[in-house]
Write a protein that holds these residues in place. Sequence first.
Motif, mmCIF file in Angstrom:
data_model
loop_
_atom_site.group_PDB
_atom_site.id
_atom_site.type_symbol
_atom_site.label_atom_id
_atom_site.label_comp_id
_atom_site.label_asym_id
_atom_site.label_seq_id
_atom_site.Cartn_x
_atom_site.Cartn_y
_atom_site.Cartn_z
ATOM 1 N N ILE A 88 0.842 -1.188 0.000
ATOM 2 C CA ILE A 88 0.000 0.000 0.000
ATOM 3 C C ILE A 88 0.879 1.241 0.000
ATOM 4 O O ILE A 88 1.747 1.390 0.864
ATOM 5 N N ALA A 89 0.653 2.125 -0.960
ATOM 6 C CA ALA A 89 1.376 3.394 -1.030
ATOM 7 C C ALA A 89 0.446 4.500 -0.538
ATOM 8 O O ALA A 89 -0.701 4.607 -0.985
ATOM 9 N N VAL A 90 0.946 5.300 0.399
ATOM 10 C CA VAL A 90 0.174 6.375 1.013
ATOM 11 C C VAL A 90 0.937 7.680 0.861
ATOM 12 O O VAL A 90 2.131 7.743 1.160
ATOM 13 N N LEU A 91 0.244 8.711 0.405
ATOM 14 C CA LEU A 91 0.827 10.049 0.350
ATOM 15 C C LEU A 91 0.333 10.803 1.570
ATOM 16 O O LEU A 91 -0.860 11.054 1.722
ATOM 17 N N GLN A 92 1.264 11.126 2.469
ATOM 18 C CA GLN A 92 0.903 11.783 3.721
ATOM 19 C C GLN A 92 1.060 13.296 3.603
ATOM 20 O O GLN A 92 1.611 13.805 2.628
ATOM 21 N N ALA A 93 0.588 13.982 4.626
ATOM 22 C CA ALA A 93 0.714 15.437 4.673
ATOM 23 C C ALA A 93 2.167 15.834 4.488
ATOM 24 O O ALA A 93 3.075 15.162 4.968
ATOM 25 N N GLY A 94 2.381 16.925 3.792
ATOM 26 C CA GLY A 94 3.738 17.400 3.560
ATOM 27 C C GLY A 94 4.428 16.693 2.409
ATOM 28 O O GLY A 94 5.607 16.906 2.160
ATOM 29 N N GLY A 95 3.707 15.805 1.703
ATOM 30 C CA GLY A 95 4.268 15.146 0.533
ATOM 31 C C GLY A 95 5.054 13.884 0.817
ATOM 32 O O GLY A 95 5.646 13.300 -0.087
ATOM 33 N N ARG A 96 5.094 13.423 2.052
ATOM 34 C CA ARG A 96 5.819 12.192 2.376
ATOM 35 C C ARG A 96 5.070 10.992 1.787
ATOM 36 O O ARG A 96 3.886 10.829 1.995
ATOM 37 N N ARG A 97 5.793 10.148 1.064
ATOM 38 C CA ARG A 97 5.227 8.931 0.493
ATOM 39 C C ARG A 97 5.677 7.750 1.341
ATOM 40 O O ARG A 97 6.866 7.546 1.555
ATOM 41 N N VAL A 98 4.717 6.966 1.814
ATOM 42 C CA VAL A 98 4.993 5.795 2.631
ATOM 43 C C VAL A 98 4.498 4.573 1.872
ATOM 44 O O VAL A 98 3.381 4.573 1.352
ATOM 45 N N VAL A 99 5.330 3.546 1.776
ATOM 46 C CA VAL A 99 4.935 2.293 1.147
ATOM 47 C C VAL A 99 5.014 1.202 2.204
ATOM 48 O O VAL A 99 6.057 0.994 2.816
ATOM 49 N N LEU A 100 3.884 0.512 2.411
ATOM 50 C CA LEU A 100 3.782 -0.497 3.460
ATOM 51 C C LEU A 100 3.496 -1.865 2.872
ATOM 52 O O LEU A 100 2.715 -1.988 1.934
ATOM 53 N N ASN A 101 4.112 -2.887 3.426
ATOM 54 C CA ASN A 101 3.756 -4.268 3.127
ATOM 55 C C ASN A 101 2.948 -4.769 4.307
ATOM 56 O O ASN A 101 3.431 -4.752 5.442
ATOM 57 N N VAL A 102 1.727 -5.210 4.031
ATOM 58 C CA VAL A 102 0.801 -5.609 5.090
ATOM 59 C C VAL A 102 0.360 -7.047 4.847
ATOM 60 O O VAL A 102 -0.083 -7.397 3.742
ATOM 61 N N ASP A 103 0.478 -7.882 5.873
ATOM 62 C CA ASP A 103 0.002 -9.263 5.775
ATOM 63 C C ASP A 103 -1.502 -9.214 5.532
ATOM 64 O O ASP A 103 -2.245 -8.632 6.320
#
Length: 116
Positions: A88-103
């Motif tokens: 899952i790729a999430v664009l957070q406040a301030g432009g930070r991109r977080v990519v998570l691997n979730v079971d």
Amino acid sequence: MNVRISISVALTAITLLEASATMLPVLADAAAVEPGFEDADHDRARDLVEHGEIKPLAEILASVGKAYPGEVVGVRLSGDGQHWQYRIAVLQAGGRRVVLNVDAATMTVIAGEGAP
């Protein structure tokens, strides 16, 4: 025999905080109309949910959204036939991109890129 299946869903303008179980039909429709999205892949994901092998995407997004609020910009489900995970790729406040691997079965965040 290990078979790797990858399912991609492009999601735009959906925030994790808006995700709920009632969104599952909407997300399924979005996946079905994405160019190149195979009906067999969509059916496989639905079968996995119906047989309790993975959690619905809406539940995953709601759970992840509590710790990683922002706009979901991409989701991919992949697995080897026994173990499945959402990326899952999430664009957070301030432009930070977080990519998570979730079971996909336990909703546990396995790994993350760009996460604090």
